[in-house]
Scaffold this motif. Structure first.
Motif, mmCIF file in Angstrom:
data_model
loop_
_atom_site.group_PDB
_atom_site.id
_atom_site.type_symbol
_atom_site.label_atom_id
_atom_site.label_comp_id
_atom_site.label_asym_id
_atom_site.label_seq_id
_atom_site.Cartn_x
_atom_site.Cartn_y
_atom_site.Cartn_z
ATOM 1 N N PHE A 1 0.835 -1.197 0.000
ATOM 2 C CA PHE A 1 0.000 0.000 0.000
ATOM 3 C C PHE A 1 0.879 1.259 0.000
ATOM 4 O O PHE A 1 0.631 2.205 -0.758
ATOM 5 C CB PHE A 1 -0.933 -0.023 1.224
ATOM 6 C CG PHE A 1 -1.613 1.297 1.470
ATOM 7 C CD1 PHE A 1 -2.426 1.860 0.482
ATOM 8 C CD2 PHE A 1 -1.417 1.991 2.658
ATOM 9 C CE1 PHE A 1 -3.030 3.085 0.694
ATOM 10 C CE2 PHE A 1 -2.033 3.220 2.865
ATOM 11 C CZ PHE A 1 -2.837 3.765 1.879
ATOM 12 N N VAL A 2 1.929 1.242 0.808
ATOM 13 C CA VAL A 2 2.814 2.408 0.870
ATOM 14 C C VAL A 2 3.527 2.611 -0.477
ATOM 15 O O VAL A 2 3.520 3.703 -1.052
ATOM 16 C CB VAL A 2 3.853 2.238 2.006
ATOM 17 C CG1 VAL A 2 4.842 3.403 1.984
ATOM 18 C CG2 VAL A 2 3.154 2.123 3.347
ATOM 19 N N VAL A 3 4.102 1.516 -0.997
ATOM 20 C CA VAL A 3 4.831 1.608 -2.267
ATOM 21 C C VAL A 3 3.898 2.058 -3.392
ATOM 22 O O VAL A 3 4.243 2.938 -4.195
ATOM 23 C CB VAL A 3 5.479 0.253 -2.610
ATOM 24 C CG1 VAL A 3 6.067 0.281 -4.015
ATOM 25 C CG2 VAL A 3 6.540 -0.087 -1.588
ATOM 26 N N ALA A 4 2.711 1.469 -3.443
ATOM 27 C CA ALA A 4 1.760 1.798 -4.516
ATOM 28 C C ALA A 4 1.376 3.274 -4.452
ATOM 29 O O ALA A 4 1.271 3.946 -5.480
ATOM 30 C CB ALA A 4 0.521 0.925 -4.411
ATOM 31 N N THR A 5 1.181 3.768 -3.243
ATOM 32 C CA THR A 5 0.790 5.173 -3.109
ATOM 33 C C THR A 5 1.902 6.095 -3.599
ATOM 34 O O THR A 5 1.666 7.020 -4.379
ATOM 35 C CB THR A 5 0.449 5.493 -1.640
ATOM 36 O OG1 THR A 5 -0.504 4.531 -1.198
ATOM 37 C CG2 THR A 5 -0.124 6.877 -1.507
ATOM 38 N N VAL A 6 3.127 5.813 -3.147
ATOM 39 C CA VAL A 6 4.254 6.644 -3.569
ATOM 40 C C VAL A 6 4.400 6.603 -5.100
ATOM 41 O O VAL A 6 4.545 7.646 -5.762
ATOM 42 C CB VAL A 6 5.553 6.171 -2.889
ATOM 43 C CG1 VAL A 6 6.758 6.870 -3.504
ATOM 44 C CG2 VAL A 6 5.481 6.420 -1.405
ATOM 45 N N LEU A 7 4.325 5.396 -5.659
ATOM 46 C CA LEU A 7 4.476 5.259 -7.116
ATOM 47 C C LEU A 7 3.348 5.962 -7.858
ATOM 48 O O LEU A 7 3.573 6.652 -8.858
ATOM 49 C CB LEU A 7 4.485 3.786 -7.499
ATOM 50 C CG LEU A 7 5.862 3.141 -7.697
ATOM 51 C CD1 LEU A 7 5.690 1.691 -8.116
ATOM 52 C CD2 LEU A 7 6.669 3.896 -8.750
ATOM 53 N N ALA A 8 2.116 5.798 -7.363
ATOM 54 C CA ALA A 8 0.972 6.390 -8.063
ATOM 55 C C ALA A 8 1.077 7.909 -8.069
ATOM 56 O O ALA A 8 0.835 8.566 -9.092
ATOM 57 C CB ALA A 8 -0.331 5.940 -7.417
ATOM 58 N N VAL A 9 1.467 8.469 -6.918
ATOM 59 C CA VAL A 9 1.629 9.924 -6.867
ATOM 60 C C VAL A 9 2.745 10.349 -7.826
ATOM 61 O O VAL A 9 2.620 11.323 -8.570
ATOM 62 C CB VAL A 9 1.927 10.388 -5.414
ATOM 63 C CG1 VAL A 9 2.320 11.851 -5.397
ATOM 64 C CG2 VAL A 9 0.700 10.157 -4.540
ATOM 65 N N SER A 10 3.843 9.583 -7.839
ATOM 66 C CA SER A 10 4.952 9.911 -8.735
ATOM 67 C C SER A 10 4.521 9.857 -10.203
ATOM 68 O O SER A 10 4.912 10.716 -10.998
ATOM 69 C CB SER A 10 6.105 8.944 -8.519
ATOM 70 O OG SER A 10 6.599 9.044 -7.218
ATOM 71 N N VAL A 11 3.722 8.835 -10.532
ATOM 72 C CA VAL A 11 3.268 8.733 -11.929
ATOM 73 C C VAL A 11 2.435 9.963 -12.279
ATOM 74 O O VAL A 11 2.627 10.586 -13.332
ATOM 75 C CB VAL A 11 2.454 7.435 -12.145
ATOM 76 C CG1 VAL A 11 1.703 7.484 -13.472
ATOM 77 C CG2 VAL A 11 3.372 6.224 -12.120
ATOM 78 N N ALA A 12 1.522 10.337 -11.386
ATOM 79 C CA ALA A 12 0.664 11.486 -11.654
ATOM 80 C C ALA A 12 1.499 12.749 -11.839
ATOM 81 O O ALA A 12 1.301 13.517 -12.785
ATOM 82 C CB ALA A 12 -0.336 11.668 -10.516
ATOM 83 N N VAL A 13 2.474 12.950 -10.945
ATOM 84 C CA VAL A 13 3.314 14.149 -11.056
ATOM 85 C C VAL A 13 4.167 14.071 -12.329
ATOM 86 O O VAL A 13 4.348 15.069 -13.027
ATOM 87 C CB VAL A 13 4.208 14.307 -9.807
ATOM 88 C CG1 VAL A 13 5.164 15.473 -9.980
ATOM 89 C CG2 VAL A 13 3.339 14.531 -8.570
ATOM 90 N N SER A 14 4.660 12.866 -12.639
ATOM 91 C CA SER A 14 5.544 12.741 -13.807
ATOM 92 C C SER A 14 4.826 13.156 -15.095
ATOM 93 O O SER A 14 5.432 13.783 -15.968
ATOM 94 C CB SER A 14 6.068 11.307 -13.927
ATOM 95 O OG SER A 14 5.079 10.450 -14.432
ATOM 96 N N THR A 15 3.529 12.830 -15.192
ATOM 97 C CA THR A 15 2.834 13.185 -16.439
ATOM 98 C C THR A 15 2.802 14.696 -16.637
ATOM 99 O O THR A 15 2.860 15.182 -17.753
ATOM 100 C CB THR A 15 1.387 12.657 -16.452
ATOM 101 O OG1 THR A 15 0.680 13.281 -15.396
ATOM 102 C CG2 THR A 15 1.319 11.162 -16.310
#
Lengths: 569, 302
Positions: B216-230
């Protein structure tokens, strides 16, 4: 009592009249316009120019929005439907005579690069006709007069002529000629550097080529280099000599304004059918009206409109000979020989009106103008093999092509295969060349990569720097007020800092210009002398001087309150 | 070129996935999976087939959507820019080479990993509901996203401001373009499917946080990063990202409604509770056996 009522009525009617006069005067509002252009994926410089111009126009008191459209959609909107206020784009340019189709009032209602501006001026028409009928000696003066009138009227604002850079692998082929780069001739006569190199690999930064191969399509063709390899014309331009040389035409002679053209013998199309004088005559009739006279509304092929219009009459003498009569001078007439010759048996059926189920198609839209034309059948040096949308188009050498004959000394196709890979951006196109996955970039590189390219090109890759005819421009829709007013257009031209844009947008790899022609044709009075000779910039370093702009608009008869430009709607 | 980039992608994602399987899923679940995989495959097969059909349909539709959009769609690029253009410019001004490398990595590799790993992680659970919800939510994302693409024409920041948003990804790493070009059309930016799929994974990771707390922690960090990366890479506007999150939320909520209600496998299996994921000391409560009979358990919902 009666008198009282009467005077009350009179007073009331006076009041209402004043009210009516006041209310029924149209409001004066801030001018609100929209600039149409293409996204950066299609043309990086256009959108940058557009945003810079928007800043200037906003500073001068207009309310400006930007409308981006995909390249083919943009061309359809501007050139076919004329549904725009102003636009910024790259113009294909050409001989000064191309101004005739760009600006003559008889073309205001047609689709294509002929007069998309809706510009109509009878005195200017006379000048256009004058330069067209001029012979070699008088032509330069006639062109200069026309250009001076152009600069005064500003029917569109030429901004700059970009320098064109392409990359080519010199370890695989010899004979790259930068002067030829924008034409199909560049890909003929190349010498493979070693045995076994049998394929020429182009990388092309525009996916439209893989979607449509119709030589008549105004939405899908730019330089038309690839379709020139598929379709022969009677003659081709040789850039070195500013003259044309015979291609399908073996020879031609002039007698009293009539041109007698002799075709090469035994020429066939890619499908094996013979190419005869009938096909040539058909092509000129067809390009002049793709309905072939079957409907009330003629539908000329937009891309070749001006060239074909120069032809008055064509007579087929026999299978291999034709006679053309022209209503124009020799220089303009010879331009007419550079249109693609189409096979009659393929294109005659395409004179039918185009159909789209459930939609009413505008009159004058024939199948010929909208077909994707896959597979294309021409007579040119390369024949079509296959296409995959947004990926590649491939061709093979047409072995029967006349340039392959020992008796003909024209550049010929030297490789068996030609493959055009689609790669949408310059950065990756460069990588493809440097990685030896392609031999040449077909389109010029975008200017933001040029600095890097000049510094870091590997040894086996050559940089071709070509002269350009293309120019960037701001087009007005003169069908709409206030763009119909030359005074207004002149002030807008003065809001564009061309020299600054060249530095800012093109990194200096362009030449600011006041006229839409090449340097050789530019008259001295309109040569760039550090500032625009006709409409100098109203400000400094791209920054508009607001009070100068306001004063210029006031002087042109418009209302400017210091912040907003106001026009009557 | 494309093959090379693809191979690299597969290698990196496979490596990340293997490491994560070891770290998050654990030996015991993998052991059970070896014995139970048949019944789990049976349970997830129908929705997997639907997803496959939607993805195939999508690859065909991608060619048609732009043509359709230009006829009926609204061109929203300018209104979006007018509303929030400054935000992207600000975000771009924070660019450093390290950030660019990080966000490019996340945009390509992190994203694919984020979508692939939960499929395996949920497959390793005896309770197939999370897996079915995940696949259903993916399907909904693609379907609803495609509908929005038809109606909205919008170009991303890199197409309007090429010099500010210096198309970081494609100019720094031109090879990636060969990959994304296969998938994306430049007018399809509203909503951001990158964001919506990443957010979908994060939302579902929240639901299963008692089973996979670290994921859950990893997924959240990655998901936020993906959103910011776009946005950082100039591909999407903030509005696209917000719409992507909304789409993810809707997809996850709908998936929760659909799964169990129209479950083919359960009808076939005659509603017999399968072996639950017992014997796993990491997460004793993970088997929501009540879900399998079609009623919704409340304790794991948002």
């Amino acid at each position: 009592m009666l008198a009282g009522t009467a005077s009350a009525t009179v007073a009331a009617s006076g009041c209402i009249r004043q009210f009516r006069t006041t209310v029924n005067r149209d409001g004066i509002d801030q001018l609100s316009i929209s600039i149409t252009t293409v996204p950066a994926d299609s043309d990086r410089e256009s959108i940058q120019l557009t945003r810079a111009i928007r800043e200037s126009l906003e500073a001068a008191g207009m309310d400006v929005s930007i409308e981006m459209k995909a390249q083919e959609e943009f061309l359809r909107t501007v050139l076919v439907n004329h549904d725009f206020d102003v636009y910024v784009a790259n113009h294909p340019g050409g001989d000064p005579d191309s101004l005739y189709e760009s600006l003559h009032s008889q073309y205001v209602d047609e689709a294509g690069w002929q007069n998309p501006f809706g510009f109509a001026n009878l005195a200017f028409d006379d000048l256009l006709e004058g330069q067209r009928s001029a012979d070699d000696e008088d032509r330069e003066a006639a062109v200069a007069t026309t250009l001076e009138a152009f600069a005064a009227e500003q029917p569109f604002v030429p901004i700059c002529v970009p320098q064109e850079y392409r990359l080519a692998r010199t370890d695989r082929f010899d004979g790259w000629d930068a002067d030829l780069a924008p034409t199909a001739l560049a890909y003929l006569g190349l010498e493979p550097t070693e045995e076994g190199i049998e394929s020429l690999r182009l990388v092309h930064t525009d996916a439209r080529l893989s979607e449509n191969l119709n030589p008549l399509s105004v939405e899908y063709r730019d330089a038309g280099t690839i379709t020139e390899l598929l379709y022969d014309s009677l003659a081709v331009a040789v850039p070195h000599e500013e003259r044309i040389t015979g291609w399908l035409a073996d020879d031609w002679t002039w007698t009293d304004g009539t041109m007698s053209v002799e075709l090469r013998e035994d020429v066939t199309f890619h499908d094996g059918e013979r190419l005869t004088a009938e096909d040539v005559a058909f092509t000129y009739r067809f390009l002049a009206d793709t309905t072939l006279g079957e409907t009330d509304v003629p539908a000329p092929a937009p891309l070749f409109r001006g060239r074909v219009a120069a032809v008055d009459e064509i007579d087929v003498v026999d299978d291999g000979r034709l006679e053309f009569s022209f209503g124009v001078g020799e220089p303009a007439a010879e331009r007419a020989l550079s249109v693609p010759i189409l096979p009659e048996h393929v294109w005659r059926p395409r004179s039918e009106p185009a159909t789209a189920s459930g939609v009413r198609v505008a009159a004058g839209t024939t199948e010929a103008l909208v077909t994707g034309n896959v597979p294309p059948i021409g007579s040119g040096p390369f024949a079509f093999v296959d296409v995959e949308e947004r990926d590649h188009v491939s061709f093979e050498r047409f072995d029967e092509h006349f340039t392959r004959r020992t008796s003909v000394s024209l550049p010929e196709p030297t490789v068996e295969r030609l493959r055009v890979a689609i790669d949408p951006r310059s950065a990756s196109a460069i990588e493809v060349i440097n990685g030896n996955d392609a031999d040449v970039t077909n389109r010029p590189l975008e200017s933001y990569v040029v600095d890097d390219v000049l510094e870091t090109t590997p040894e086996d890759v050559g940089v071709l720097e070509s002269p350009s005819r293309r120019f960037y421009h701001l087009g007005f829709n003169a069908r709409k007020a206030p763009f119909s007013n030359p005074r207004f257009r002149r002030v807008v031209a003065g809001l564009i800092d061309k020299a600054w844009l060249v530095e800012d947008v093109f990194d200096g790899y362009a030449r600011p210009t006041a006229v839409p022609v090449t340097a050789e044709w530019t008259p001295e009075s309109l040569a760039w002398d550090g500032a625009d000779p006709e409409t100098p910039f109203l400000g400094t370093d791209g920054e508009v001087d607001v009070s100068a702009a306001a004063a210029a608009f006031e002087e042109a008869g418009f209302q400017h309150d210091g912040d907003h430009l106001r026009v009557r709607r | 070129m494309l093959m090379r980039v693809l191979t690299q992608l597969v290698a990196v994602v496979a490596l990340l996935t293997l490491v994560s399987l070891a770290a998050f899923v654990g030996r015991y679940r993998l052991r059970d999976t070896r014995t139970e995989w048949r019944s789990r495959v049976r349970a997830a097969a129908p929705i997997a087939v639907v997803l496959a059909v939607v993805l195939l349909g999508n690859s065909v539709a991608r060619h048609l959507v732009p043509e359709l959009s230009w006829m009926i769609g609204w061109n929203l690029t300018w209104p979006i820019y007018d509303l929030e253009g400054q935000f992207i410019i600000w975000l771009q001004s924070q660019a450093t080479p390290t950030l660019t490398a990080y966000f490019s990595f996340v945009y390509i590799y992190g994203y694919v990993f984020l979508l692939v790993f939960p499929v395996l992680a949920y497959f390793a659970l005896s309770n197939t509901r999370p897996l079915r919800e995940l696949l259903t939510a993916y399907t909904l994302n693609y379907t609803l996203g495609l509908v929005l693409y038809v109606f909205v024409i919008a170009y991303g920041p890199r197409n309007l401001m090429p010099e500010l948003v210096d198309a970081l990804l494609y100019d720094t790493y031109p090879q990636y373009q060969h990959l994304t070009r296969q998938v994306n059309r430049n007018t399809n930016v509203f909503p951001s499917l990158h964001t919506s799929l990443a957010a979908t994974v994060a939302f579902l990771a929240y639901r299963t946080r008692t089973v996979y707390p670290k994921w859950f922690v990893v997924a959240t960090v990655l998901a936020v990063s993906v959103a910011v990366s776009t946005m950082y890479l100039g591909i999407h506007w903030l509005i696209d990202v917000l719409a992507g999150i909304a789409l993810a939320h809707a997809s996850v909520a709908l998936a929760g409604q659909f799964v169990g209600r129209w479950s083919l496998s359960e009808r076939l299996n005659g509603r017999v509770p399968a072996v639950s994921d017992t014997g796993d000391d990491n997460a004793p409560q993970e088997a929501h056996s009540s879900d399998r009979s079609g009623s919704h358990s409340a304790h794991n919902r948002e």
